[in-house]
Design a protein around this motif. Structure first.
Motif, short mmCIF file in Angstrom:
data_model
loop_
_atom_site.label_atom_id
_atom_site.label_comp_id
_atom_site.label_asym_id
_atom_site.label_seq_id
_atom_site.Cartn_x
_atom_site.Cartn_y
_atom_site.Cartn_z
N ARG A 102 0.86 -1.19 0.00
CA ARG A 102 0.00 0.00 0.00
C ARG A 102 0.89 1.24 0.00
O ARG A 102 1.86 1.32 0.74
N SER A 103 0.53 2.21 -0.79
CA SER A 103 1.36 3.42 -0.88
C SER A 103 1.35 4.22 0.42
O SER A 103 2.19 5.09 0.61
N THR A 104 0.44 3.92 1.32
CA THR A 104 0.36 4.62 2.60
C THR A 104 1.18 3.94 3.69
O THR A 104 1.21 4.41 4.82
N CYS A 105 1.87 2.87 3.37
CA CYS A 105 2.63 2.11 4.35
C CYS A 105 3.80 2.95 4.90
O CYS A 105 4.56 3.54 4.13
N VAL A 106 3.94 2.94 6.22
CA VAL A 106 5.01 3.71 6.84
C VAL A 106 6.37 3.02 6.73
O VAL A 106 7.38 3.58 7.14
N ASN A 107 6.41 1.82 6.19
CA ASN A 107 7.67 1.10 6.00
C ASN A 107 8.38 1.50 4.72
O ASN A 107 9.50 1.03 4.47
N LEU A 108 7.79 2.34 3.91
CA LEU A 108 8.37 2.66 2.60
C LEU A 108 9.43 3.75 2.67
O LEU A 108 9.33 4.71 3.42
N ALA A 109 10.44 3.56 1.83
CA ALA A 109 11.47 4.57 1.59
C ALA A 109 11.70 4.58 0.08
O ALA A 109 11.45 3.59 -0.60
N TYR A 110 12.13 5.70 -0.43
CA TYR A 110 12.37 5.84 -1.87
C TYR A 110 13.80 6.33 -2.08
O TYR A 110 14.15 7.43 -1.66
#
Length: 168
Positions: A102-110
């Motif tokens: 999910r694009s709202t996931c707080v586990n994401l980094a770019y």
């Protein structure tokens, strides 16, 4: 053993890129940097058995997963993909599930690499959104993805703060 070599190689590459100035954005940007920094100085060990490999994997694996156009800095407690599975009554995973991301996931980094992939995808999506021969639902879905990718790209290049808590 191959998984261990893959993880060590990936972390070394991540550390090299960060040292060279690779920009990282997204809600888990600082956690990504911290995990890479903690895992990067791998001095090496002699591995003689399967149990040694398993123990070393537990110690060396920073749980950083590079996916298509994003990097998951895995934390089971906050993973949106895991929560989605649990909501459906399915067993929660111990690793990210890109199909449930999910694009709202707080586990994401770019990372800059992820943004380059998103920019390549953007060209295809923009063409799909503008294709007059495609069905309207398909054009609408492509247009929504274009908007989402553009938001991620703009935040990556436009923000000075690395720890973004409001990715949508």
């Amino acid at each position: 053993m191959e998984k261990l070599e893959l993880i060590i190689g990936q972390i070394e590459d991540d550390a090299r890129r960060l040292d060279a100035g690779e920009h990282v954005s997204g809600p888990s940007a600082q956690e990504y940097r911290d995990r890479v920094a903690r895992s990067a100085p791998f001095a090496g060990r002699v591995v003689t058995g399967v149990r040694d490999v398993e123990r070393l994997l537990e110690q060396a694996d920073p749980a950083v997963h590079h996916e298509q156009g994003m990097t998951c800095v895995w934390r089971a407690a906050t993973a949106a993909c895991r929560k989605a599975k649990l909501t459906l009554g399915l067993p929660g995973a111990d690793a990210p599930d890109e199909a449930e991301c999910r694009s709202t996931c707080v586990n994401l980094a770019y990372t800059d690499r992820d943004i380059a992939e998103l920019q390549q995808e953007l060209v295809v999506l923009q063409a799909a959104a503008a294709d007059p021969l495609a069905p309207k639902p398909r054009r609408d879905r492509a247009a929504a993805q274009v908007a989402q990718d553009l938001t991620i790209i703009e935040r990556h290049y436009g923000r000075t703060t690395e720890d973004e808590r409001d990715i949508t």
